[in-house]
Write a protein that holds these residues in place. Structure first.
Motif, PDB file in Angstrom:
ATOM      1  N   UNK A  19      -7.466 -36.625  40.582  1.00 62.20           N
ATOM      2  CA  UNK A  19      -7.917 -37.285  39.353  1.00 62.20           C
ATOM      3  C   UNK A  19      -8.481 -36.288  38.339  1.00 62.20           C
ATOM      4  N   UNK A  20      -8.674 -35.045  38.760  1.00 62.93           N
ATOM      5  CA  UNK A  20      -9.227 -34.026  37.859  1.00 62.93           C
ATOM      6  C   UNK A  20      -8.151 -33.124  37.258  1.00 62.93           C
ATOM      7  N   UNK A  21      -6.893 -33.372  37.611  1.00 59.78           N
ATOM      8  CA  UNK A  21      -5.829 -32.552  37.033  1.00 59.78           C
ATOM      9  C   UNK A  21      -5.819 -32.722  35.519  1.00 59.78           C
ATOM     10  N   UNK A  22      -5.491 -31.656  34.795  1.00 58.54           N
ATOM     11  CA  UNK A  22      -5.419 -31.790  33.335  1.00 58.54           C
ATOM     12  C   UNK A  22      -4.393 -32.859  32.946  1.00 58.54           C
ATOM     13  N   UNK A  23      -4.766 -33.675  31.970  1.00 60.08           N
ATOM     14  CA  UNK A  23      -3.904 -34.758  31.529  1.00 60.08           C
ATOM     15  C   UNK A  23      -2.973 -34.257  30.429  1.00 60.08           C
ATOM     16  N   UNK A  24      -1.684 -34.454  30.633  1.00 63.57           N
ATOM     17  CA  UNK A  24      -0.688 -34.084  29.628  1.00 63.57           C
ATOM     18  C   UNK A  24      -0.279 -35.355  28.897  1.00 63.57           C
ATOM     19  N   UNK A  25      -0.451 -35.362  27.598  1.00 65.39           N
ATOM     20  CA  UNK A  25       0.005 -36.482  26.776  1.00 65.39           C
ATOM     21  C   UNK A  25       1.373 -36.128  26.198  1.00 65.39           C
ATOM     22  N   UNK A  26       2.366 -37.003  26.388  1.00 66.98           N
ATOM     23  CA  UNK A  26       3.689 -36.710  25.837  1.00 66.98           C
ATOM     24  C   UNK A  26       3.614 -36.443  24.335  1.00 66.98           C
ATOM     25  N   UNK A  27       4.294 -35.385  23.916  1.00 73.53           N
ATOM     26  CA  UNK A  27       4.253 -34.984  22.511  1.00 73.53           C
ATOM     27  C   UNK A  27       5.626 -34.451  22.100  1.00 73.53           C
ATOM     28  N   UNK A  28       6.036 -34.751  20.888  1.00 76.76           N
ATOM     29  CA  UNK A  28       7.308 -34.251  20.375  1.00 76.76           C
ATOM     30  C   UNK A  28       8.489 -35.009  20.962  1.00 76.76           C
ATOM     31  N   UNK A  29       8.594 -36.328  20.625  1.00 73.67           N
ATOM     32  CA  UNK A  29       9.677 -37.150  21.161  1.00 73.67           C
ATOM     33  C   UNK A  29      11.032 -36.531  20.829  1.00 73.67           C
ATOM     34  N   UNK A  30      11.930 -36.502  21.843  1.00 74.25           N
ATOM     35  CA  UNK A  30      13.258 -35.927  21.662  1.00 74.25           C
ATOM     36  C   UNK A  30      14.371 -36.969  21.770  1.00 74.25           C
ATOM     37  N   UNK A  31      14.354 -37.748  22.853  1.00 78.27           N
ATOM     38  CA  UNK A  31      15.447 -38.713  23.060  1.00 78.27           C
ATOM     39  C   UNK A  31      15.086 -39.679  24.181  1.00 78.27           C
ATOM     40  N   UNK A  87     -22.297 -37.165  49.952  1.00 80.64           N
ATOM     41  CA  UNK A  87     -21.208 -38.150  49.890  1.00 80.64           C
ATOM     42  C   UNK A  87     -20.469 -38.045  48.557  1.00 80.64           C
ATOM     43  N   UNK A  88     -21.238 -37.846  47.493  1.00 82.23           N
ATOM     44  CA  UNK A  88     -20.633 -37.711  46.168  1.00 82.23           C
ATOM     45  C   UNK A  88     -19.796 -36.434  46.065  1.00 82.23           C
ATOM     46  N   UNK A  89     -20.313 -35.336  46.619  1.00 86.95           N
ATOM     47  CA  UNK A  89     -19.579 -34.062  46.596  1.00 86.95           C
ATOM     48  C   UNK A  89     -18.249 -34.209  47.336  1.00 86.95           C
ATOM     49  N   UNK A  90     -18.290 -34.775  48.550  1.00 89.00           N
ATOM     50  CA  UNK A  90     -17.059 -34.911  49.335  1.00 89.00           C
ATOM     51  C   UNK A  90     -16.102 -35.936  48.720  1.00 89.00           C
ATOM     52  N   UNK A  91     -16.639 -36.940  48.047  1.00 89.82           N
ATOM     53  CA  UNK A  91     -15.788 -37.899  47.349  1.00 89.82           C
ATOM     54  C   UNK A  91     -15.042 -37.204  46.213  1.00 89.82           C
ATOM     55  N   UNK A  92     -15.739 -36.328  45.501  1.00 95.04           N
ATOM     56  CA  UNK A  92     -15.112 -35.572  44.412  1.00 95.04           C
ATOM     57  C   UNK A  92     -14.020 -34.655  44.945  1.00 95.04           C
ATOM     58  N   UNK A  93     -14.273 -34.015  46.082  1.00 95.74           N
ATOM     59  CA  UNK A  93     -13.263 -33.128  46.681  1.00 95.74           C
ATOM     60  C   UNK A  93     -12.072 -33.922  47.209  1.00 95.74           C
ATOM     61  N   UNK A  94     -12.338 -35.123  47.751  1.00100.58           N
ATOM     62  CA  UNK A  94     -11.265 -35.961  48.287  1.00100.58           C
ATOM     63  C   UNK A  94     -10.344 -36.452  47.177  1.00100.58           C
ATOM     64  N   UNK A  95     -10.927 -36.748  46.016  1.00100.11           N
ATOM     65  CA  UNK A  95     -10.177 -37.332  44.912  1.00100.11           C
ATOM     66  C   UNK A  95      -9.779 -36.272  43.885  1.00100.11           C
TER      67      UNK A  95
END
Length: 199
Positions: free
Chosen positions: A73-85, A62-70
Motif C-alpha cells: 500500500x506504500x508503493x508510489x502511485x502512478x496516475x495515468x497521463x498522456x492518453x494515447x489510444x 503491532x502497528x509497526x508489524x502491520x505497516x511492514x505486512x501491508x
C-alpha cells in the motif's frame, strides 16, 4: 489505495540515532529478503514477549508489524497521463456460471488502464441484493506494478479498473492477466479464487 501525503510531525531529530535508524532500514531490507517479501504477521504472543523484553508498547509494535505486512500500500502511485489510444480486447472466461471479461485497455504514455468486469449468475437468489463484494488484485509479471483504481457494482454485475505501470505494449497478445480474488475484510487476506484471462 492512494495515501494522504505524509507530513513530518516535528522538525526535531536526534542526530546521534542516525546510525541506529539506518540499521533499522537495513534490517527491514534483510527481513524482506529472507522472507522472500512474504513475512506474514508475528503471533501476538511474540509481540507481547518482545514488548516486555525491550520495554516497548505492544500496540506500537503491532502497528509497526502491520505497516511492514501491508507494504504494497506504500508503493508510489502512478496516475495515468498522456492518453494515447484504446485497445479493444473483449476476452471472456467463464467459471462457476459467472462471466469474467476484459473489454478494453486504455493506453497512456506512462501506464495502462485495464477494465475488468464480472457478471454473476445470481438471478435465482432473491437474497442477493446484499451484494457479494470482494477485493481483487491483478498480477501480470514482476516487471509490472498493478493497483486497483476503482470498483463498483452490486447483485450480478461488478466493474473494476486497474492501473498498470509501466504501460503494457500495444500488442498485448500472449499476456496473461491473473485476477486474484480476496474476501472482504482483508485482515487475513484470504484468497477466494483466481481468474486468468489470456490475451
Amino acid at each position: 489505495m492512494e495515501l494522504i501525503p505524509f507530513k513530518r510531525p516535528t522538525d526535531h531529530y536526534e542526530e546521534k540515532i542516525g546510525g541506529i535508524d539506518e540499521q533499522i532500514c537495513e534490517l527491514i531490507r534483510k527481513r524482506k529478503d529472507i522472507s522472500n517479501n512474504n513475512p506474514g504477521y508475528p503471533p501476538f504472543e511474540y509481540i507481547s514477549k518482545w514488548a516486555e523484553k525491550f520495554n516497548l508498547y505492544e500496540n506500537q509494535l503491532k502497528s509497526v508489524f502491520s505497516s511492514l505486512w501491508n507494504e504494497s500500500s506504500y508503493k508510489p502511485v502512478v496516475e495515468p497521463d498522456g492518453f494515447r489510444k484504446n485497445l479493444q480486447i473483449l476476452k471472456i472466461t467463464e467459471k462457476d456460471d459467472s462471466l469474467f471479461y476484459v473489454t478494453f485497455i486504455r493506453q497512456y504514455s506512462n501506464a495502462s488502464l485495464i477494465n475488468f468486469n464480472i457478471d454473476r449468475n445470481d438471478i435465482s437468489d432473491s437474497s442477493n441484493c446484499k451484494s457479494k463484494h470482494s477485493s481483487f488484485e491483478l498480477f501480470i509479471g514482476e516487471e509490472y506494478n498493478c493497483r486497483m483504481k476503482s470498483g463498483c457494482g452490486s447483485g450480478e454485475h461488478y466493474c473494476y479498473n486497474f492501473v498498470v505501470s509501466p504501460a503494457l505494449p500495444d500488442d498485448v497478445s500472449g499476456i496473461d492477466l491473473t485476477f486474484i480474488e480476496y474476501e472482504i475484510p482483508l485482515m487475513e487476506k484470504k484468497k477466494v479464487d483466481e481468474i486468468i484471462i489470456h490475451l
